[in-house]
Motif scaffolding. Structure first.
Motif, short mmCIF file in Angstrom:
data_model
loop_
_atom_site.label_atom_id
_atom_site.label_comp_id
_atom_site.label_asym_id
_atom_site.label_seq_id
_atom_site.Cartn_x
_atom_site.Cartn_y
_atom_site.Cartn_z
N VAL A 406 0.83 -1.19 0.00
CA VAL A 406 0.00 0.00 0.00
C VAL A 406 0.87 1.26 0.00
CG1 VAL A 406 -0.17 0.22 2.53
CG2 VAL A 406 -2.01 1.12 1.09
N GLN A 407 0.40 2.27 -0.67
CA GLN A 407 1.02 3.59 -0.62
C GLN A 407 -0.05 4.58 -0.15
OE1 GLN A 407 3.28 4.72 -4.04
NE2 GLN A 407 3.78 6.74 -3.25
N LEU A 408 0.18 5.16 1.00
CA LEU A 408 -0.82 6.04 1.60
C LEU A 408 -0.93 7.37 0.86
CD1 LEU A 408 -0.06 5.48 5.40
CD2 LEU A 408 -1.64 4.21 3.91
N LYS A 409 -2.06 8.04 1.07
CA LYS A 409 -2.26 9.36 0.45
C LYS A 409 -1.40 10.42 1.15
CE LYS A 409 -6.70 8.98 1.14
NZ LYS A 409 -8.15 9.24 1.20
N ASN A 410 -1.20 10.25 2.44
CA ASN A 410 -0.38 11.17 3.24
C ASN A 410 -0.80 12.63 3.03
OD1 ASN A 410 1.02 9.13 4.48
ND2 ASN A 410 2.84 9.31 3.19
N VAL A 411 -2.05 12.90 3.37
CA VAL A 411 -2.60 14.26 3.25
C VAL A 411 -1.98 15.16 4.31
CG1 VAL A 411 -4.71 15.64 3.36
CG2 VAL A 411 -4.75 13.35 2.33
N ALA A 412 -1.43 16.28 3.86
CA ALA A 412 -0.74 17.19 4.77
C ALA A 412 -1.72 17.99 5.63
CB ALA A 412 0.14 18.15 3.98
N VAL A 413 -1.31 18.23 6.86
CA VAL A 413 -2.06 19.09 7.78
C VAL A 413 -1.68 20.54 7.51
CG1 VAL A 413 -2.43 19.68 10.21
CG2 VAL A 413 -2.16 17.28 9.52
N THR A 414 -2.65 21.45 7.53
CA THR A 414 -2.37 22.87 7.30
C THR A 414 -1.46 23.41 8.40
OG1 THR A 414 -4.52 23.17 6.24
CG2 THR A 414 -3.39 25.16 7.02
N LYS A 415 -0.41 24.11 8.01
CA LYS A 415 0.53 24.67 8.98
C LYS A 415 -0.08 25.88 9.69
CE LYS A 415 4.74 23.15 6.62
NZ LYS A 415 6.07 23.55 6.08
N LYS A 416 0.33 26.07 10.92
CA LYS A 416 -0.18 27.18 11.72
C LYS A 416 0.90 28.13 12.21
CE LYS A 416 -4.13 24.52 13.48
NZ LYS A 416 -4.90 24.12 14.70
N LEU A 417 2.16 27.71 12.09
CA LEU A 417 3.28 28.50 12.61
C LEU A 417 4.21 28.94 11.50
CD1 LEU A 417 4.14 26.30 15.74
CD2 LEU A 417 2.64 28.33 15.64
N LEU A 418 5.08 29.88 11.82
CA LEU A 418 6.10 30.30 10.88
C LEU A 418 7.14 29.20 10.71
CD1 LEU A 418 6.70 33.97 12.12
CD2 LEU A 418 5.35 33.22 10.13
N ALA A 419 7.83 29.23 9.59
CA ALA A 419 8.86 28.21 9.31
C ALA A 419 9.94 28.28 10.38
CB ALA A 419 9.46 28.44 7.94
N PHE A 420 10.46 27.11 10.70
CA PHE A 420 11.51 27.00 11.72
C PHE A 420 12.87 26.96 11.04
CE2 PHE A 420 14.19 24.27 14.55
CZ PHE A 420 14.28 25.18 15.60
N VAL A 421 13.77 27.83 11.46
CA VAL A 421 15.12 27.88 10.90
C VAL A 421 16.07 27.32 11.93
CG1 VAL A 421 16.94 29.34 9.97
CG2 VAL A 421 14.54 29.91 9.53
N ARG A 422 16.75 26.23 11.56
CA ARG A 422 17.70 25.59 12.49
C ARG A 422 19.05 26.31 12.42
NH1 ARG A 422 19.13 20.70 11.06
NH2 ARG A 422 18.03 20.48 9.10
#
Length: 422
Positions: A406-422
């Protein structure tokens, strides 16, 4: 191990870490199906802890029940994994605080990290920071590693299947070598995974029993590689049997502590190995003049779901289910571990073990499992290893003759925060 309060609502976040196994998705199925039975929605981190840091989350509620069930027989990492180790809280507190921010934003109340020693350490640290930041998060480590090197647990989900693949492959290849030895290959060398612990190499010993049965030589990382003794053993075996099968752990070292074959390092800071077999083959050719072949199964070892051990597949699912049960019961900073209660008949159960007893520790092969000459396994090793490869759990096959994965659909969750910079 338990907190005074527990969250009544929230989501569970599941993540996969490090090198995947043939049965890690069975654990994912155990997690998701158990959570669904409790009406707890599950998010999965895309590519392990990095996905959590990047707020790249997958909504598993968008997958059908049939797709989740099919994970039980599908290899690989359904949500993506990564080799990334978080530094200490003091060295990089920002990453841990970022994770808590992600948890708050998405109402994550339970975090299950499916991995090995380093992953257990990460889950432990996140649980500690959650308490320090007054955020109610329950962190459960979920065992997984082909290397079988986690402390406390009797064995690691993922190991039984790679052990079965290694033993079967050693047996089959040795029959091939035996049939051609008169005019062709005299020495066959197979290199298996195992940086510091020789569990996978030991499993090859299940392929045969007795001095003339393959594998004739097993090289363990727990033993210093002795070139003279190795060559003498090869020569004596070829002269007696007509051919010789050698199984070598990738982590074998010379007397000066150097790996026979080491290149770069991975993201965890571990030596990137692979190449011991050709070094050994060159020795055999130069010193003894025998024709040889060598093999490096590499990813084939850990992805061979078609040859999975039923014992292993069952245990992989069971730890996923138990991890959810522990989390929803309010437990924190623990891991479901396998406890062997009987060798014959083989029986096992699950118990909760504290993560601080597991994180950053490594279980090596005990001396009693290695034969006196250092080149084989003992009866005690056979008693331990044999039950772990028993039973078959083949995937369903399609008309074209290939497994139906099986290959899942892997639907993304809507982001709520700013991008994280490491």
């Amino acid at each position: 191990m338990k907190s005074k309060t527990r969250s009544a609502t929230g989501r569970l976040l599941y993540a996969q870490s490090g090198g995947v196994t043939a049965v890690i998705n069975a654990t994912a199925a155990g997690v998701i199906q158990t959570a669904r039975a409790h009406r707890v929605p599950v998010y999965a981190a895309h590519n392990g802890i990095l996905g959590a840091l990047r707020e790249e989350l997958i909504d598993t509620t968008k997958e059908t029940a049939a797709a989740i069930a099919a994970l039980r027989h599908t290899p690989g990492g359904a949500f993506g994994s990564c080799r990334y180790k978080l530094k200490s809280l003091d060295a990089n507190r920002a990453e841990y605080e970022r994770l808590i921010e992600i948890f708050r934003a998405h109402e994550i109340r339970w975090f299950l990290y499916n991995g090995g020693n380093d992953s257990a350490d990460t889950a432990l640290k996140i649980s500690q920071l959650g308490q320090a930041m007054d955020y109610d998060i329950r962190c459960i480590g979920v065992p997984k590693t082909v290397d079988n090197d986690l402390m406390v647990t009797d064995c690691c989900p993922g190991f039984g299947s790679v052990a079965k693949y290694t033993a079967v492959s050693t047996l089959e290849a040795s029959l091939d070598v035996a049939s051609m030895a008169d005019t062709s290959t005299k020495v066959f060398i197979v290199e298996v995974m195992g940086r510091h612990a020789g569990w996978i190499a030991a499993a090859a010993g299940l392929a045969g029993e007795g001095p003339d049965a393959a594998p004739h030589i097993i090289l363990f990382p727990e033993r210093v590689f002795d070139e003279a003794a190795f060559l003498a053993k090869v020569k004596a075996t070829v002269e007696r049997v007509g051919w010789c099968t050698v199984v070598a752990s990738e982590g074998i070292r010379s007397a000066d502590g150097q790996f026979l074959a080491a290149g770069s390092t991975d993201a965890f800071g571990h030596a990137q190995l692979g190449g011991a077999a050709p070094v050994l083959a060159a020795l055999v050719k130069e010193k003894l003049g025998y024709k040889y072949h060598w093999a490096l199964p590499d990813y084939l070892q850990r992805s061979a779901r078609h040859l999975a051990s039923k014992t292993d597949a069952d245990q992989a699912y069971a730890v996923g289910k138990a991890a959810v049960d522990y989390a929803l019961a309010g437990m924190n900073a623990v891991m479901p571990v396998i406890v062997r209660t009987s060798d014959a008949p083989y029986r096992w159960k699950l118990e909760a073990a504290p993560l601080d007893k597991i994180a950053n520790h490594e279980k090596k092969m005990p001396d009693k499992f290695i034969s006196r000459d250092g080149f084989g396994i003992t009866a005690a090793a056979r008693r331990y290893l044999s039950p772990l490869i028993r039973g078959e759990a083949p995937p369903p096959y399609g008309r074209e003759g290939l497994p139906k994965y099986v290959q899942l659909k892997n639907v993304a969750v809507t982001k709520k925060l700013l991008a994280f910079v490491r």
